[in-house]
Enzyme design. Structure first.
Site, short mmCIF file in Angstrom:
data_model
loop_
_atom_site.label_atom_id
_atom_site.label_comp_id
_atom_site.label_asym_id
_atom_site.label_seq_id
_atom_site.Cartn_x
_atom_site.Cartn_y
_atom_site.Cartn_z
N GLN A 1 0.87 -1.19 -0.07
CA GLN A 1 0.07 0.06 0.12
C GLN A 1 1.04 1.33 0.06
O GLN A 1 1.88 1.45 0.85
CB GLN A 1 -0.91 0.16 1.33
CG GLN A 1 -1.82 1.35 1.16
CD GLN A 1 -3.05 1.09 2.15
OE1 GLN A 1 -2.94 0.47 3.28
NE2 GLN A 1 -3.79 2.14 2.23
N HIS B 1 -8.53 2.15 -1.54
CA HIS B 1 -8.76 1.98 -2.85
C HIS B 1 -8.90 0.22 -3.18
O HIS B 1 -7.96 -0.21 -2.86
CB HIS B 1 -7.66 2.72 -3.67
CG HIS B 1 -6.35 2.43 -3.31
ND1 HIS B 1 -5.76 3.27 -2.23
CD2 HIS B 1 -5.46 1.50 -3.83
CE1 HIS B 1 -4.63 2.53 -2.16
NE2 HIS B 1 -4.08 1.70 -3.04
#
Ligand code: 5GP
Ligand code: ZN
Length: 113
Positions: free
Chosen positions: A93, A99
Site C-alpha cells: 500500500q 482503494h
C-alpha cells in the site's frame, strides 16, 4: 483531506481517467496498470485503508466491490478478474486513501507475489 492524492482526484483537482462515478464512489484508471484492466475504485469519503475502516463503513466497502463487479461486467472480463485491497506498506500500500484494485483482462496467477 487537503494533502491526500485520491481526495484531490475525487475533487477534480488532480486529473484522472475516470471510468465511473456516483454519489459514494469514483473509479479511474490506474496510472501504472498491471493488466489490460486496472481500475481503482475509491470511496469519496477519506478512509486511510482497510484497517482504518470501521463498522459504519461496512456497506461502503461492500458497495465498492459491487462497483468493481459492474465495471468488470461492462468490460467483458468476467472470465476472470481480481479485486484487491493492499493493506499496509508490507503489502504494497502506497496511497493512504482506501482503494480497491480491479485487475483483469489477462490470466492471473495464484498466489500473487
Ligand atoms: P497501492 O500500492 O497503494 O495499493 O495502490 C496505489 C495505486 O495507485 C498504484 O497502483 C499506483 O499506480 C496508483 N497511483 C498512484 N498515483 C496515482 C495517480 O496520480 N493517478 C492514478 N490514476 N493512479 C495513481
Ligand atoms: Zn483521501
Amino acid at each position: 483531506m487537503a494533502d491526500c492524492l485520491f481526495c484531490n482526484i475525487v475533487e477534480g483537482k488532480i486529473p484522472a481517467r475516470r471510468v465511473y462515478e456516483d454519489e459514494r464512489t469514483v473509479a479511474f484508471e490506474d496510472i501504472n496498470p498491471q493488466a489490460p484492466t486496472h481500475v481503482l475504485i475509491i470511496p469519496r469519503k477519506h478512509i486511510a485503508g482497510l484497517k482504518e475502516a470501521g463498522e459504519p463503513d461496512a456497506e461502503l466497502l461492500g458497495y465498492c466491490q459491487l462497483v468493481a463487479a459492474k465495471i468488470a461486467r461492462q468490460r467483458g472480463i468476467e472470465q476472470g478478474y481480481r479485486t484487491v485491497y493492499n493493506v499496509g506498506p508490507g503489502a504494497g500500500q502506497s496511497v493512504f486513501h482506501l482503494h480497491l484494485h480491479l485487475i483483469g483482462g489477462r490470466d492471473l496467477r495464484w498466489p500473487p507475489g
